[in-house]
Design a protein around this motif. Sequence first.
Motif, PDB file in Angstrom:
ATOM      1  N   TYR A 113      10.751  -4.722  11.700  1.00 20.70           N
ATOM      2  CA  TYR A 113      11.549  -3.676  11.051  1.00 20.70           C
ATOM      3  C   TYR A 113      12.196  -4.250   9.801  1.00 20.70           C
ATOM      4  CZ  TYR A 113      14.865   0.045  10.271  1.00 20.70           C
ATOM      5  OH  TYR A 113      15.576   1.055   9.685  1.00 20.70           O
ATOM      6  N   ILE A 114      12.302  -3.415   8.772  1.00 18.48           N
ATOM      7  CA  ILE A 114      12.983  -3.849   7.543  1.00 18.48           C
ATOM      8  C   ILE A 114      14.238  -2.994   7.315  1.00 18.48           C
ATOM      9  CG2 ILE A 114      12.799  -4.051   5.025  1.00 18.48           C
ATOM     10  CD1 ILE A 114       9.875  -4.882   5.413  1.00 18.48           C
ATOM     11  N   GLY A 115      14.062  -1.687   7.123  1.00 19.96           N
ATOM     12  CA  GLY A 115      15.202  -0.782   7.019  1.00 19.96           C
ATOM     13  C   GLY A 115      15.992  -0.895   5.728  1.00 19.96           C
ATOM     14  N   PRO A 116      17.060  -0.093   5.628  1.00 21.08           N
ATOM     15  CA  PRO A 116      17.842   0.005   4.393  1.00 21.08           C
ATOM     16  C   PRO A 116      18.839  -1.147   4.249  1.00 21.08           C
ATOM     17  CG  PRO A 116      18.814   1.390   6.056  1.00 21.08           C
ATOM     18  CD  PRO A 116      17.601   0.778   6.697  1.00 21.08           C
ATOM     19  N   LYS A 117      19.348  -1.288   3.030  1.00 20.63           N
ATOM     20  CA  LYS A 117      20.281  -2.387   2.704  1.00 20.63           C
ATOM     21  C   LYS A 117      21.495  -2.451   3.633  1.00 20.63           C
ATOM     22  CE  LYS A 117      19.515  -3.752  -2.033  1.00 20.63           C
ATOM     23  NZ  LYS A 117      18.608  -2.754  -2.665  1.00 20.63           N
ATOM     24  N   ILE A 118      22.028  -1.277   4.020  1.00 22.18           N
ATOM     25  CA  ILE A 118      23.244  -1.306   4.854  1.00 22.18           C
ATOM     26  C   ILE A 118      23.025  -2.023   6.191  1.00 22.18           C
ATOM     27  CG2 ILE A 118      24.608   0.669   4.004  1.00 22.18           C
ATOM     28  CD1 ILE A 118      23.149   2.173   6.472  1.00 22.18           C
ATOM     29  N   THR A 119      21.768  -2.069   6.647  1.00 23.92           N
ATOM     30  CA  THR A 119      21.529  -2.772   7.921  1.00 23.92           C
ATOM     31  C   THR A 119      21.066  -4.221   7.697  1.00 23.92           C
ATOM     32  OG1 THR A 119      19.213  -2.043   8.078  1.00 23.92           O
ATOM     33  CG2 THR A 119      20.874  -0.633   9.136  1.00 23.92           C
ATOM     34  N   HIS A 120      20.789  -4.587   6.446  1.00 21.20           N
ATOM     35  CA  HIS A 120      20.216  -5.921   6.211  1.00 21.20           C
ATOM     36  C   HIS A 120      21.076  -7.087   6.710  1.00 21.20           C
ATOM     37  CE1 HIS A 120      17.036  -4.657   3.001  1.00 21.20           C
ATOM     38  NE2 HIS A 120      16.851  -4.104   4.167  1.00 21.20           N
ATOM     39  N   PRO A 121      22.413  -7.075   6.425  1.00 22.15           N
ATOM     40  CA  PRO A 121      23.178  -8.259   6.873  1.00 22.15           C
ATOM     41  C   PRO A 121      23.061  -8.501   8.375  1.00 22.15           C
ATOM     42  CG  PRO A 121      24.461  -6.941   5.360  1.00 22.15           C
ATOM     43  CD  PRO A 121      23.239  -6.132   5.673  1.00 22.15           C
ATOM     44  N   MET A 122      22.943  -7.434   9.160  1.00 14.13           N
ATOM     45  CA  MET A 122      22.856  -7.694  10.605  1.00 14.13           C
ATOM     46  C   MET A 122      21.446  -7.525  11.170  1.00 14.13           C
ATOM     47  SD  MET A 122      22.691  -4.573  12.125  1.00 14.13           S
ATOM     48  CE  MET A 122      22.872  -5.367  13.687  1.00 14.13           C
ATOM     49  N   TYR A 123      20.493  -7.013  10.366  1.00  8.32           N
ATOM     50  CA  TYR A 123      19.125  -6.943  10.892  1.00  8.32           C
ATOM     51  C   TYR A 123      18.200  -7.890  10.111  1.00  8.32           C
ATOM     52  CZ  TYR A 123      15.195  -5.457  13.597  1.00  8.32           C
ATOM     53  OH  TYR A 123      14.127  -5.497  14.448  1.00  8.32           O
ATOM     54  N   LEU A 124      17.755  -7.432   8.948  1.00  7.71           N
ATOM     55  CA  LEU A 124      16.763  -8.227   8.196  1.00  7.71           C
ATOM     56  C   LEU A 124      17.247  -9.647   7.909  1.00  7.71           C
ATOM     57  CD1 LEU A 124      13.943  -7.842   6.839  1.00  7.71           C
ATOM     58  CD2 LEU A 124      15.165  -7.405   4.716  1.00  7.71           C
ATOM     59  N   SER A 149      15.611  -0.622  23.159  1.00  5.67           N
ATOM     60  CA  SER A 149      16.056  -1.791  22.410  1.00  5.67           C
ATOM     61  C   SER A 149      16.939  -1.423  21.224  1.00  5.67           C
ATOM     62  CB  SER A 149      14.855  -2.571  21.902  1.00  5.67           C
ATOM     63  OG  SER A 149      14.064  -2.904  22.985  1.00  5.67           O
ATOM     64  N   SER A 150      16.549  -0.386  20.462  1.00 12.94           N
ATOM     65  CA  SER A 150      17.317  -0.098  19.246  1.00 12.94           C
ATOM     66  C   SER A 150      18.699   0.463  19.570  1.00 12.94           C
ATOM     67  CB  SER A 150      16.550   0.851  18.327  1.00 12.94           C
ATOM     68  OG  SER A 150      16.419   2.116  18.916  1.00 12.94           O
ATOM     69  N   ALA A 151      18.851   1.083  20.745  1.00 11.13           N
ATOM     70  CA  ALA A 151      20.156   1.639  21.112  1.00 11.13           C
ATOM     71  C   ALA A 151      21.206   0.534  21.245  1.00 11.13           C
ATOM     72  CB  ALA A 151      20.038   2.420  22.423  1.00 11.13           C
ATOM     73  N   ALA A 152      20.738  -0.704  21.451  1.00 11.95           N
ATOM     74  CA  ALA A 152      21.669  -1.814  21.674  1.00 11.95           C
ATOM     75  C   ALA A 152      22.177  -2.438  20.375  1.00 11.95           C
ATOM     76  CB  ALA A 152      20.965  -2.892  22.500  1.00 11.95           C
ATOM     77  N   ILE A 153      21.608  -2.023  19.233  1.00 13.67           N
ATOM     78  CA  ILE A 153      21.934  -2.698  17.972  1.00 13.67           C
ATOM     79  C   ILE A 153      23.087  -1.980  17.276  1.00 13.67           C
ATOM     80  CG2 ILE A 153      20.967  -3.544  15.782  1.00 13.67           C
ATOM     81  CD1 ILE A 153      18.170  -3.183  16.962  1.00 13.67           C
ATOM     82  N   PRO A 154      24.189  -2.670  16.958  1.00 15.16           N
ATOM     83  CA  PRO A 154      25.279  -1.989  16.262  1.00 15.16           C
ATOM     84  C   PRO A 154      24.824  -1.453  14.904  1.00 15.16           C
ATOM     85  CG  PRO A 154      25.798  -4.329  16.641  1.00 15.16           C
ATOM     86  CD  PRO A 154      24.431  -4.098  17.162  1.00 15.16           C
ATOM     87  N   ILE A 155      25.469  -0.414  14.408  1.00 20.39           N
ATOM     88  CA  ILE A 155      25.205   0.227  13.117  1.00 20.39           C
ATOM     89  C   ILE A 155      23.921   1.070  13.159  1.00 20.39           C
ATOM     90  CG2 ILE A 155      24.886  -0.080  10.590  1.00 20.39           C
ATOM     91  CD1 ILE A 155      26.551  -2.613  10.772  1.00 20.39           C
TER      92      ILE A 155
END
Length: 395
Positions: free
Chosen positions: A223-234, A275-281
Amino acid sequence: MVVQPKVRGFICTTAHAEGCKQNVKNQVNYMKSQLKTNGAKNVLVIGASTGYGLASRIAATYSCGAKTIGVIFDKQASGNRPATAGWYNTAAFEELANQDGFYAKSINGDAFSKEIKEQTIALIKKDLGKVDMVVYSLAAPKRLAEDGTVYSSVLKTTGAPYTNKTIDLKTNQISEITIPQATEEEIEHTIKVMGGEDWKEWIVALKQADAIADNAVTLAYSYIGPKITHPMYLKGSIGMAKDHLYHTAKEITNEFSNSNIKGYISVNKALVTQSSAAIPIVPLYISILYKVMKEKGNHEGCIEQMYRLFHDKLFGDKVVLDAEGRLRPDDLEMQDDVQEAVMKIWNTINNDNVEELADLEGYWEDFYQMFGFHMAEINYEKDIETDIKIPSIEE
Ligand code: NAD
């Protein structure tokens, strides 16, 4: 037994056998309504019981006409406790596939273990000879290594702590959350669990046993997703594991070039899964994304994503890759018009307008349906059998 949902935070501890069956049936019917795909014929799906893995198995069977073996990690019913959703999904899938004349068998156990790899390979050798596609769709919180060490994955940043909006799924209230920074050890452990090491071990074991065909393909999901999720995902601990997965795809392609086995990463859309339900934001982002994409008429679930991945991107006239060599079924999510609309809402959303600006209802419908609840066709007052057998598994 009458089975009702019991939601605890981002998980539902019960699952409805008939609802799960209906859910699988709906996905099968969707796949049957689409054009067929000239793709793989003997497919191993690791993490096959829910979410993207289940949808991949359904796409392989009903679009490509493939025989499938699924590795799952689920619990059957015991006493008053229903089985897990993945157990019921797998039972329903095998039953439908068998009725429709498709080979489908499953192995229940820890995919990280040597024992399950050996069992799976023995079954492939016995029934299929070799596989020509391996889908690696594990999303696991933990990995028990052969030496007994337990590695746990964390969802943290790798830079400074990061604060943004999130939704409390218990109250539907928006609040701010600060995601802490992972330690070096936490990052390493997250890579052990969600990176590519185990994926590669599967491919090496299959190759050593001569159970993977020349020209086979193998996929893992990212997953890549938008900038707002990058600090905690990507750019977070999970992103470091996904980066490892990406390099593993390249390694597989290079190391097995003599047999022309190709490893690919597919970057999939953000969707409600266990799995995704567990991720904040992410759940707040997903409910806004659902709102925007449903309004634009380009919303998709796991099954539509996997159909486009198989039919249009992987097994079309040529493999359709981005500049970094990845498959991109997240293309519609990442379209500029979609992302601009999502960000406009993100910047203004608060507790007074959340019901109007985000598709909370759609989020929760998907959430309940993952466990077989809120399916229009099912009467939830009815007594049902909870002890369902998976045809290929003798317990
Ligand atoms: P999911 O929770 O629905 O599926 C995970 C599967 O892995 C389940 O079938 C589970 O039983 C299985 N599993 C977990 N531990 C196992 C073990 N030790 N042995 C055998 N099976 C095990 O999650 P998902 O969202 O479908 O995730 C699948 C992949 O897709 C992950 O790599 C995830 O990062 C990726 N992905 C998810 C999203 C999303 O928004 N949901 C987006 C892009 C990519």
